[in-house]
Write a protein that holds these residues in place. Structure first.
Motif, mmCIF file in Angstrom:
data_model
loop_
_atom_site.group_PDB
_atom_site.id
_atom_site.type_symbol
_atom_site.label_atom_id
_atom_site.label_comp_id
_atom_site.label_asym_id
_atom_site.label_seq_id
_atom_site.Cartn_x
_atom_site.Cartn_y
_atom_site.Cartn_z
ATOM 1 N N SER A 1 -36.892 -103.122 16.985
ATOM 2 C CA SER A 1 -37.628 -101.855 16.859
ATOM 3 C C SER A 1 -36.873 -100.720 17.555
ATOM 4 O O SER A 1 -36.836 -99.591 17.051
ATOM 5 N N LEU A 2 -36.265 -101.042 18.698
ATOM 6 C CA LEU A 2 -35.471 -100.027 19.406
ATOM 7 C C LEU A 2 -34.340 -99.520 18.509
ATOM 8 O O LEU A 2 -34.072 -98.317 18.433
ATOM 9 N N ASN B 1 -35.661 -97.425 15.578
ATOM 10 C CA ASN B 1 -36.225 -96.135 15.987
ATOM 11 C C ASN B 1 -35.315 -95.355 16.925
ATOM 12 O O ASN B 1 -35.779 -94.486 17.668
ATOM 13 N N LEU C 1 -35.381 -91.425 17.205
ATOM 14 C CA LEU C 1 -36.437 -90.835 18.035
ATOM 15 C C LEU C 1 -36.251 -91.229 19.497
ATOM 16 O O LEU C 1 -36.257 -90.371 20.387
ATOM 17 N N LEU C 2 -36.085 -92.537 19.757
ATOM 18 C CA LEU C 2 -36.172 -93.032 21.131
ATOM 19 C C LEU C 2 -34.962 -92.665 21.977
ATOM 20 O O LEU C 2 -35.096 -92.385 23.162
ATOM 21 N N ILE D 1 -42.236 -83.718 15.459
ATOM 22 C CA ILE D 1 -41.722 -84.938 16.064
ATOM 23 C C ILE D 1 -42.906 -85.827 16.367
ATOM 24 O O ILE D 1 -43.886 -85.340 16.927
ATOM 25 N N PRO D 2 -42.909 -87.097 16.005
ATOM 26 C CA PRO D 2 -41.830 -87.773 15.295
ATOM 27 C C PRO D 2 -41.710 -87.324 13.836
ATOM 28 O O PRO D 2 -42.652 -86.795 13.276
ATOM 29 N N LYS E 1 -37.756 -94.969 31.018
ATOM 30 C CA LYS E 1 -39.192 -94.986 30.720
ATOM 31 C C LYS E 1 -39.856 -96.126 31.460
ATOM 32 O O LYS E 1 -40.848 -95.944 32.139
ATOM 33 N N ARG F 1 -35.677 -99.585 29.648
ATOM 34 C CA ARG F 1 -35.761 -98.769 28.445
ATOM 35 C C ARG F 1 -35.837 -97.299 28.824
ATOM 36 O O ARG F 1 -36.402 -96.926 29.851
ATOM 37 N N PHE G 1 -36.261 -93.085 27.597
ATOM 38 C CA PHE G 1 -36.836 -92.135 26.642
ATOM 39 C C PHE G 1 -36.669 -90.744 27.243
ATOM 40 O O PHE G 1 -36.183 -90.599 28.368
#
Lengths: 401, 484
Positions: free
Chosen positions: B352-353, B356, B359-360, B376-377, B459, B469, B471
């Motif tokens: 998923s990272l 995405n 965005l992330l 956004i998103p 994050k 992680r 962000f």
């Protein structure tokens, strides 16, 4: 437009467990406690129920998924049982399922049960839980109080309200709910407080203090519904019927489009307008006898008074401080103590509100009974966060009003 | 055509731990710490590490430069958060240049950055070289006092150089003044006097002499002498031996910043450029298992470089931190009771990272090509209620946008390593908004309408699986031109 639900479905019986820290009870104990009362009130037997809906929001902390936990707890005879979840509007969603089943003719008698067993987390407040894979990576680290607290910042900025004045109105909201909860034997919190108690409490999420937040409770509430005709055939004379059931769900516009100022609920305004039309209400401030709203936090209740079009925009602070929403005021709000003091077992809360309005309509609310004879009551739930949420509204009243 | 320095940038975390606070807490055990208790050192906030600082230093360096021109990215540090995951790759994604750069991590010596700089100067396309360091030090050690956290960056390539290479020399020696192995969190050091006499004094002067000779310069031709190191008077002693003018010795920023490890030679280089004039010759030394000496000459292009925060701007952006216990807690130097709310599983599904990452990591949103709404998103269906067109959005960068607070709170319920957790709705200039975590804020000073800018931060830490992680978060926009 669709003809709507008005007067098509009657409430045959209701029940509600005591809310609170029920350390000695499992979720099924709470469900049975509410069910016994509802069954006796309805005057029927289990085998007469044709379909059932179960609402829980944080099921992984107690009963788990599906309709099975309700079917087992009540030993329902292999009838359709559906579990619903829609944040804090879950209880009203279970009710909506049962009511629509009766209105459609699919069921003669249907049951809605809401339950939550929240006090097995080991800490106060709502459980911390996953929000979905991508959301957990991109959403801010917000809690429930932190997301709702932001209403205050945006409301102050929009209306030029001073922090002190807003905080006093918020405090009065909690003081009023404690006054009311003290008269309710089933309420989680039954102590009276004063404004100084609220203002002096530790901060949870600026500007919300401990007493601006509702209780997190264990509890269950139950409704048994049927048609007005069947209710009469079962010997009911004083019939309470459903006037409106509406739901409005955020589509991401508040969260991602700069058209929302953050000070109110787009969903509540949309759902309440539709509900008034469905119920045939022109002036809610005059026509509603009492309201039960989603006072998860004091600031939520305050802005909701405007979103329900009972206070004019920017005037909720004045109405609150004038006592308009007190138990002896123009439109009593949270006459049973509300989420603040009755408590907030999420899946049960919408049904608990309907339970209170139902009791009030029948004059069965004991020491907290509304003095002027009530005709119409409104319940309101909000699930999620101000920037993306689910709002449910029900209007319940005396049949034929 | 030879490569030169095209631009420079820096990042220094906002928190400045007061050395008096360290001494007050620890001098009962080591009274000698009192002698070091002058000034302050930069420390990372709980959500910063070598990667996040590198991103900010790179953004500062690339002020006014077309990012598409960058072809290479080298990231030097001895405190990378990941041992086997390209740290430079995270930085490249965050800068949204990953798809067209070759990226490389450089490590394992305090002179990793100067050696990488020499490599970059020796050819190749425009290379962004970032050095970033957040070194851990044991409680009550002298290094806890003298270290600083920070990052510096230079863009190296052919073109209008602000400083060009005129000479260099290197020497490698397995001189172990300190070391750190895979399984140990802290450095192990040998005696300072031996490091000075056998290390610095014997290894550095010959390399300087060789660099000068290759450049055809005399020691007196050096305008600025950059000699990182925390040993007392080490730069002055070397300058004397090497014949360098005493007036040219640069402040090592020990009092205001601390020693930023691998980043320090570039940090001092950036600091020097901020006041250098065309024709100035800068000698940069990197020391660590040998030494690099690099001589660069400032060109008239320096005056044309667009304004940036640089070292001075970031030194001005500061908040004094006197709570030594908070420093211990956010650096995992003490086992603090974090509460049950901290126990939520923070697993990052890597699939998923990756899916995405726009965005992330790059913080890209969308622009509707039908109605022009910025959002956004990025989504399949435009959020504008008067449009709602399907599949019309193209990527739109949000990282460098200015924003303003629409609503906010300071939350003491939700788990944060440094409570209260502050967050709120941020509305971006030109459109788009997002509920975002805030960082580097003073909770009591938040207000609706406050200008914010975006920063790349940690994050969550997944302590169960050792994953960090990242962000983007909103931080207060600079309040003065000096902080820019």
């Amino acid at each position: 437009m669709a003809s709507g639900i008005k007067d098509k479905v009657a409430i045959l019986g209701m029940g509600c467990s005591k809310f609170g820290e029920r350390w000695d009870k499992e979720a099924d104990d709470l469900m049975v406690e509410a069910y016994e009362e509802a069954l006796a009130d309805a005057g029927i037997e289990t085998k007469q129920i044709n379909a059932a809906w179960l609402s829980t929001a944080i099921e992984d902390q107690h009963v788990g998924k599906s309709g099975v936990p309700l079917a087992i707890a009540l030993r329902l005879p292999y009838i359709p049982v559906t579990r619903v979840e829609n944040y804090c509007a879950s209880g009203t969603e279970a009710f909506r399922g049962a009511v629509y089943a009766v209105a459609s003719g699919a069921a003669d008698i249907a049951l809605a049960m809401g339950v939550e067993k929240l006090k097995d987390t080991g800490y106060g407040g709502l459980p911390q839980r996953s929000r979905g894979v991508l959301n957990s990576m991109s959403w801010a680290n917000f809690s429930a109080p932190g997301s709702f607290a932001q209403l205050a910042a945006a409301y102050r900025a929009k209306h030029g309200t001073s922090p002190d004045e807003l905080k006093r109105a918020m405090a009065q909201i909690s003081v009023k709910s404690h006054d009311n909860g003290a008269k309710n034997p089933k309420a989680h919190l039954r102590n009276k407080i004063n404004i100084d108690t609220v203002l002096g409490a530790p901060t949870v999420a600026e500007p919300l203090g401990l007493y601006d937040c509702c209780g997190v409770s264990d509890g269950a509430a139950c409704a048994i519904v049927t048609t007005p005709e069947i209710a009469k055939s079962l010997g009911k004379h004083d019939i309470v019927s459903v006037k409106a059931l509406q739901l409005s769900v955020s589509n991401g516009q508040e969260a991602s489009h700069n058209s929302w100022d953050g000070s109110h609920f787009v969903t509540t305004r949309t759902a309440s307008k539709r509900a008034y039309t469905e119920a045939g209400i022109d002036d809610p401030r005059k026509e509603l006898s009492l309201i039960e709203v989603h006072d998860c936090f004091s600031i939520t209740e305050l802005v909701t008074m405007e979103d329900l079009f009972i206070s004019k925009e920017g005037e909720a602070v004045k109405d609150v401080l004038d006592g308009f929403y007190n138990s002896d005021g123009g439109v009593p709000c949270q006459i049973d103590g509300g989420l603040k003091c009755f408590g907030h077992p999420i899946g049960a809360s919408g049904l608990r509100m309907i339970y209170e309005v139902y009791l009030q309509m029948l004059g069965r609310a004991g020491p907290r009974q509304r003095q002027d004879e009530p005709h119409l009551g409104l319940t309101h739930n909000l699930g999620g966060f101000p920037h993306q949420n689910v709002c449910s509204i029900s209007i319940i009243g005396r049949y034929g009003v | 055509m030879t490569a030169g320095i095209l631009a420079f940038g820096a990042y220094i975390p906002r928190l400045r731990l007061q050395r008096q606070a360290i001494a007050a807490a620890n001098s009962w055990f080591n009274p000698a710490l009192k002698g070091l208790a002058k000034g302050e050192r930069a420390i990372c906030n709980w959500d910063e590490d070598a990667v996040t600082m590198a991103v900010e230093a790179a953004r500062d360096c690339l002020t006014g430069i077309d990012r598409k021109s960058v072809r290479g990215l080298q990231f030097a540090s001895t405190s990378f958060p990941f041992r086997d995951r390209l740290n430079a790759g995270i930085v490249a994604e965050a800068l949204d240049i990953a798809s067209h750069v070759a990226a490389l991590d450089v490590t394992a010596s305090q002179r990793a950055a100067t050696s990488a700089l020499l490599n970059a100067l020796n050819g190749g396309g425009p290379t962004l070289l970032i050095a970033s360091e957040k070194r851990r030090a044991k409680t009550a050690s002298p290094y806890e006092m003298t270290n600083g956290d920070g990052a510096a960056a230079v863009l190296v390539g052919e073109g209008p150089a602000v400083a060009r290479l005129v000479g260099s020399a290197s020497r490698t020696a397995d001189f172990v003044d300190h070391y750190r192995t895979d399984d140990q969190p802290f450095d192990y050091q040998w005696e300072e006097r031996w490091i000075r006499d056998e290390g610095y004094m014997k290894l550095v002067p010959p390399v300087i002499a060789e660099a000068l000779s290759r450049a055809g310069l005399q020691p007196g031709d050096i305008t600025h002498f950059i000699m990182p190191g925390t040993l007392p008077r080490i730069a002055a002693t070397i300058a004397k031996v090497a014949g360098l003018p005493e007036a040219g010795i640069r402040d090592n920023l020990q009092v205001a910043l601390g020693e930023t490890g691998v980043a320090h030679p570039l940090m001092l280089f950036g600091h020097t450029l901020e006041s250098a004039k065309a024709g100035d010759r800068i000698l940069v030394v990197g020391f660590g298992q040998g030494a690099d000496a690099i001589i660069l000459e400032v060109t008239p292009e320096l005056a044309k470089l667009p304004a940036r925060a640089g070292v001075s701007g970031h030194l001005a952006r500061r908040k004094e931190e006197a709570a030594y216990n908070r420093y211990l807690a956010i650096n995992d130097l003490v086992e603090i009771e974090r509460g049950m709310r901290s126990e939520v599983d923070k697993q990052t599904p890597l699939s998923s990272l990756w899916r995405n990452r726009a965005l992330l990591t790059s913080f890209l949103g969308g622009e509707c090509t039908k109605c022009g709404t910025i959002q956004i998103p990025k989504s399949n269906i435009c959020v504008n209620p008067n449009c709602n067109a399907m599949h019309t959005q193209v990527p739109h960068a949000f990282a460098d946008k200015a924003g303003r607070i629409n609503s906010f709170t300071a939350d003491r319920l939700t788990y944060s390593p440094s409570p209260p957790a502050c967050y709120g709705m941020v509305q971006f200039e030109g459109g788009g908004r997002m509920m975002l975590d805030f960082t580097d804020v003073d909770p009591e000073a938040l207000e609706v309408g406050q200008p914010m800018r975006m920063m790349f931060r940690i994050k969550d830490h997944d302590t169960q699986r050792g994953f960090t992680r990242y962000f983007w978060k909103a931080a207060p926009a600079p309040t003065s031109a000096k902080e820019s």
